[in-house]
Design a protein around this motif. Sequence first.
Motif, PDB file in Angstrom:
ATOM      1  N   ALA A  29      -4.465 -31.231 -35.747  1.00  0.00           N
ATOM      2  CA  ALA A  29      -3.726 -31.824 -34.626  1.00  0.00           C
ATOM      3  C   ALA A  29      -4.676 -32.592 -33.705  1.00  0.00           C
ATOM      4  O   ALA A  29      -4.345 -33.675 -33.219  1.00  0.00           O
ATOM      5  CB  ALA A  29      -2.980 -30.735 -33.855  1.00  0.00           C
ATOM      6  N   ASN A  30      -5.873 -32.043 -33.484  1.00  0.00           N
ATOM      7  CA  ASN A  30      -6.858 -32.733 -32.644  1.00  0.00           C
ATOM      8  C   ASN A  30      -7.299 -34.042 -33.277  1.00  0.00           C
ATOM      9  O   ASN A  30      -7.454 -35.048 -32.577  1.00  0.00           O
ATOM     10  CB  ASN A  30      -8.083 -31.843 -32.400  1.00  0.00           C
ATOM     11  CG  ASN A  30      -7.820 -30.780 -31.371  1.00  0.00           C
ATOM     12  OD1 ASN A  30      -6.968 -30.940 -30.504  1.00  0.00           O
ATOM     13  ND2 ASN A  30      -8.540 -29.681 -31.473  1.00  0.00           N
ATOM     14  N   LEU A  31      -7.499 -34.051 -34.579  1.00  0.00           N
ATOM     15  CA  LEU A  31      -7.906 -35.282 -35.249  1.00  0.00           C
ATOM     16  C   LEU A  31      -6.806 -36.338 -35.155  1.00  0.00           C
ATOM     17  O   LEU A  31      -7.078 -37.505 -34.875  1.00  0.00           O
ATOM     18  CB  LEU A  31      -8.273 -35.023 -36.708  1.00  0.00           C
ATOM     19  CG  LEU A  31      -8.713 -36.254 -37.512  1.00  0.00           C
ATOM     20  CD1 LEU A  31      -9.849 -37.004 -36.827  1.00  0.00           C
ATOM     21  CD2 LEU A  31      -9.109 -35.844 -38.920  1.00  0.00           C
ATOM     22  N   VAL A  35      -7.196 -40.037 -33.385  1.00  0.00           N
ATOM     23  CA  VAL A  35      -6.866 -41.312 -34.036  1.00  0.00           C
ATOM     24  C   VAL A  35      -5.993 -42.152 -33.112  1.00  0.00           C
ATOM     25  O   VAL A  35      -6.227 -43.351 -32.940  1.00  0.00           O
ATOM     26  CB  VAL A  35      -6.165 -41.072 -35.399  1.00  0.00           C
ATOM     27  CG1 VAL A  35      -5.569 -42.356 -35.943  1.00  0.00           C
ATOM     28  CG2 VAL A  35      -7.144 -40.462 -36.392  1.00  0.00           C
ATOM     29  N   VAL A  36      -4.998 -41.532 -32.498  1.00  0.00           N
ATOM     30  CA  VAL A  36      -4.113 -42.265 -31.586  1.00  0.00           C
ATOM     31  C   VAL A  36      -4.887 -42.716 -30.348  1.00  0.00           C
ATOM     32  O   VAL A  36      -4.732 -43.849 -29.894  1.00  0.00           O
ATOM     33  CB  VAL A  36      -2.883 -41.422 -31.194  1.00  0.00           C
ATOM     34  CG1 VAL A  36      -2.053 -42.107 -30.115  1.00  0.00           C
ATOM     35  CG2 VAL A  36      -2.025 -41.159 -32.427  1.00  0.00           C
ATOM     36  N   ARG A  38      -8.016 -43.435 -30.200  1.00  0.00           N
ATOM     37  CA  ARG A  38      -8.863 -44.566 -30.606  1.00  0.00           C
ATOM     38  C   ARG A  38      -8.019 -45.842 -30.738  1.00  0.00           C
ATOM     39  O   ARG A  38      -8.450 -46.925 -30.333  1.00  0.00           O
ATOM     40  CB  ARG A  38      -9.571 -44.270 -31.917  1.00  0.00           C
ATOM     41  CG  ARG A  38     -10.474 -45.410 -32.306  1.00  0.00           C
ATOM     42  CD  ARG A  38     -11.420 -45.056 -33.383  1.00  0.00           C
ATOM     43  NE  ARG A  38     -12.269 -46.220 -33.615  1.00  0.00           N
ATOM     44  CZ  ARG A  38     -13.126 -46.309 -34.563  1.00  0.00           C
ATOM     45  NH1 ARG A  38     -13.291 -45.309 -35.385  1.00  0.00           N
ATOM     46  NH2 ARG A  38     -13.845 -47.391 -34.722  1.00  0.00           N
ATOM     47  N   ALA A  39      -6.839 -45.720 -31.310  1.00  0.00           N
ATOM     48  CA  ALA A  39      -5.952 -46.886 -31.415  1.00  0.00           C
ATOM     49  C   ALA A  39      -5.611 -47.402 -30.019  1.00  0.00           C
ATOM     50  O   ALA A  39      -5.579 -48.610 -29.787  1.00  0.00           O
ATOM     51  CB  ALA A  39      -4.684 -46.516 -32.177  1.00  0.00           C
ATOM     52  N   TRP A  40      -5.380 -46.485 -29.088  1.00  0.00           N
ATOM     53  CA  TRP A  40      -5.074 -46.888 -27.705  1.00  0.00           C
ATOM     54  C   TRP A  40      -6.266 -47.629 -27.085  1.00  0.00           C
ATOM     55  O   TRP A  40      -6.094 -48.652 -26.431  1.00  0.00           O
ATOM     56  CB  TRP A  40      -4.725 -45.654 -26.876  1.00  0.00           C
ATOM     57  CG  TRP A  40      -4.573 -45.940 -25.418  1.00  0.00           C
ATOM     58  CD1 TRP A  40      -3.531 -46.568 -24.800  1.00  0.00           C
ATOM     59  CD2 TRP A  40      -5.511 -45.626 -24.392  1.00  0.00           C
ATOM     60  NE1 TRP A  40      -3.762 -46.658 -23.449  1.00  0.00           N
ATOM     61  CE2 TRP A  40      -4.974 -46.080 -23.171  1.00  0.00           C
ATOM     62  CE3 TRP A  40      -6.745 -44.992 -24.388  1.00  0.00           C
ATOM     63  CZ2 TRP A  40      -5.631 -45.916 -21.968  1.00  0.00           C
ATOM     64  CZ3 TRP A  40      -7.395 -44.837 -23.183  1.00  0.00           C
ATOM     65  CH2 TRP A  40      -6.833 -45.302 -21.995  1.00  0.00           C
ATOM     66  N   SER A  41      -7.477 -47.129 -27.351  1.00  0.00           N
ATOM     67  CA  SER A  41      -8.660 -47.773 -26.764  1.00  0.00           C
ATOM     68  C   SER A  41      -8.929 -49.145 -27.371  1.00  0.00           C
ATOM     69  O   SER A  41      -9.617 -49.960 -26.776  1.00  0.00           O
ATOM     70  CB  SER A  41      -9.897 -46.882 -26.915  1.00  0.00           C
ATOM     71  OG  SER A  41     -10.320 -46.839 -28.259  1.00  0.00           O
ATOM     72  N   ARG A  42      -8.361 -49.408 -28.538  1.00  0.00           N
ATOM     73  CA  ARG A  42      -8.560 -50.695 -29.213  1.00  0.00           C
ATOM     74  C   ARG A  42      -7.310 -51.577 -29.162  1.00  0.00           C
ATOM     75  O   ARG A  42      -7.214 -52.556 -29.895  1.00  0.00           O
ATOM     76  CB  ARG A  42      -8.944 -50.426 -30.668  1.00  0.00           C
ATOM     77  CG  ARG A  42     -10.230 -49.615 -30.768  1.00  0.00           C
ATOM     78  CD  ARG A  42     -10.545 -49.254 -32.172  1.00  0.00           C
ATOM     79  NE  ARG A  42     -11.153 -50.423 -32.794  1.00  0.00           N
ATOM     80  CZ  ARG A  42     -11.421 -50.522 -34.065  1.00  0.00           C
ATOM     81  NH1 ARG A  42     -11.126 -49.544 -34.883  1.00  0.00           N
ATOM     82  NH2 ARG A  42     -11.983 -51.606 -34.544  1.00  0.00           N
ATOM     83  N   ARG A  43      -6.382 -51.240 -28.275  1.00  0.00           N
ATOM     84  CA  ARG A  43      -5.122 -51.986 -28.194  1.00  0.00           C
ATOM     85  C   ARG A  43      -5.381 -53.424 -27.775  1.00  0.00           C
ATOM     86  O   ARG A  43      -6.369 -53.713 -27.096  1.00  0.00           O
ATOM     87  CB  ARG A  43      -4.150 -51.293 -27.251  1.00  0.00           C
ATOM     88  CG  ARG A  43      -4.564 -51.299 -25.803  1.00  0.00           C
ATOM     89  CD  ARG A  43      -3.811 -50.225 -25.014  1.00  0.00           C
ATOM     90  NE  ARG A  43      -4.197 -50.192 -23.624  1.00  0.00           N
ATOM     91  CZ  ARG A  43      -5.312 -49.652 -23.152  1.00  0.00           C
ATOM     92  NH1 ARG A  43      -6.176 -49.104 -23.956  1.00  0.00           N
ATOM     93  NH2 ARG A  43      -5.563 -49.657 -21.855  1.00  0.00           N
ATOM     94  N   PRO A  44      -4.474 -54.322 -28.172  1.00  0.00           N
ATOM     95  CA  PRO A  44      -4.656 -55.739 -27.823  1.00  0.00           C
ATOM     96  C   PRO A  44      -4.555 -55.962 -26.311  1.00  0.00           C
ATOM     97  O   PRO A  44      -3.974 -55.164 -25.582  1.00  0.00           O
ATOM     98  CB  PRO A  44      -3.522 -56.441 -28.567  1.00  0.00           C
ATOM     99  CG  PRO A  44      -2.575 -55.387 -28.994  1.00  0.00           C
ATOM    100  CD  PRO A  44      -3.296 -54.081 -28.975  1.00  0.00           C
ATOM    101  N   THR A  66       2.195 -38.221 -40.445  1.00  0.00           N
ATOM    102  CA  THR A  66       1.288 -38.694 -41.491  1.00  0.00           C
ATOM    103  C   THR A  66      -0.152 -38.451 -41.078  1.00  0.00           C
ATOM    104  O   THR A  66      -0.960 -37.954 -41.876  1.00  0.00           O
ATOM    105  CB  THR A  66       1.524 -40.188 -41.784  1.00  0.00           C
ATOM    106  OG1 THR A  66       2.873 -40.361 -42.217  1.00  0.00           O
ATOM    107  CG2 THR A  66       0.581 -40.692 -42.850  1.00  0.00           C
ATOM    108  N   MET A  67      -0.485 -38.775 -39.838  1.00  0.00           N
ATOM    109  CA  MET A  67      -1.854 -38.549 -39.369  1.00  0.00           C
ATOM    110  C   MET A  67      -2.204 -37.064 -39.392  1.00  0.00           C
ATOM    111  O   MET A  67      -3.311 -36.678 -39.764  1.00  0.00           O
ATOM    112  CB  MET A  67      -2.037 -39.117 -37.960  1.00  0.00           C
ATOM    113  CG  MET A  67      -2.039 -40.625 -37.927  1.00  0.00           C
ATOM    114  SD  MET A  67      -2.325 -41.297 -36.285  1.00  0.00           S
ATOM    115  CE  MET A  67      -0.765 -40.960 -35.483  1.00  0.00           C
TER     116      MET A  67
END
Length: 97
Positions: A29-31, A35-36, A38-44, A66-67
């Motif tokens: 669950a932590n992983l 992942v989410v 990290r996706a937030w930190s790389r958002r457009p 899935t994650m």
Amino acid sequence: MSFKHLPIIAAGEIITTLNLNGEQTARAANLAARVVRRAWSRRPGHKHAQGYPEFAAAVPACSWLTMFEVAALLELGRGHEARQLMTAARIVHGSTR
């Protein structure tokens, strides 16, 4: 780790199917949450005003699951199956990453 964004019944099925213990479940669950994040930190750029809670809430439940399942498989040392699941998810969702 909060299971706030994981559909609890479906996550329970993954936990049962993979026979995860409490520590494995928490690490998976932590992983998924990392992942989410990290996706937030790389958002457009046009989404920079969006905070993490709003971003995380907008991630579809199936993506959280899935994650979580990929992370659980990695936790169990089943990297080949995790990669197959990631590849299938990318094909279904049309992602190139």
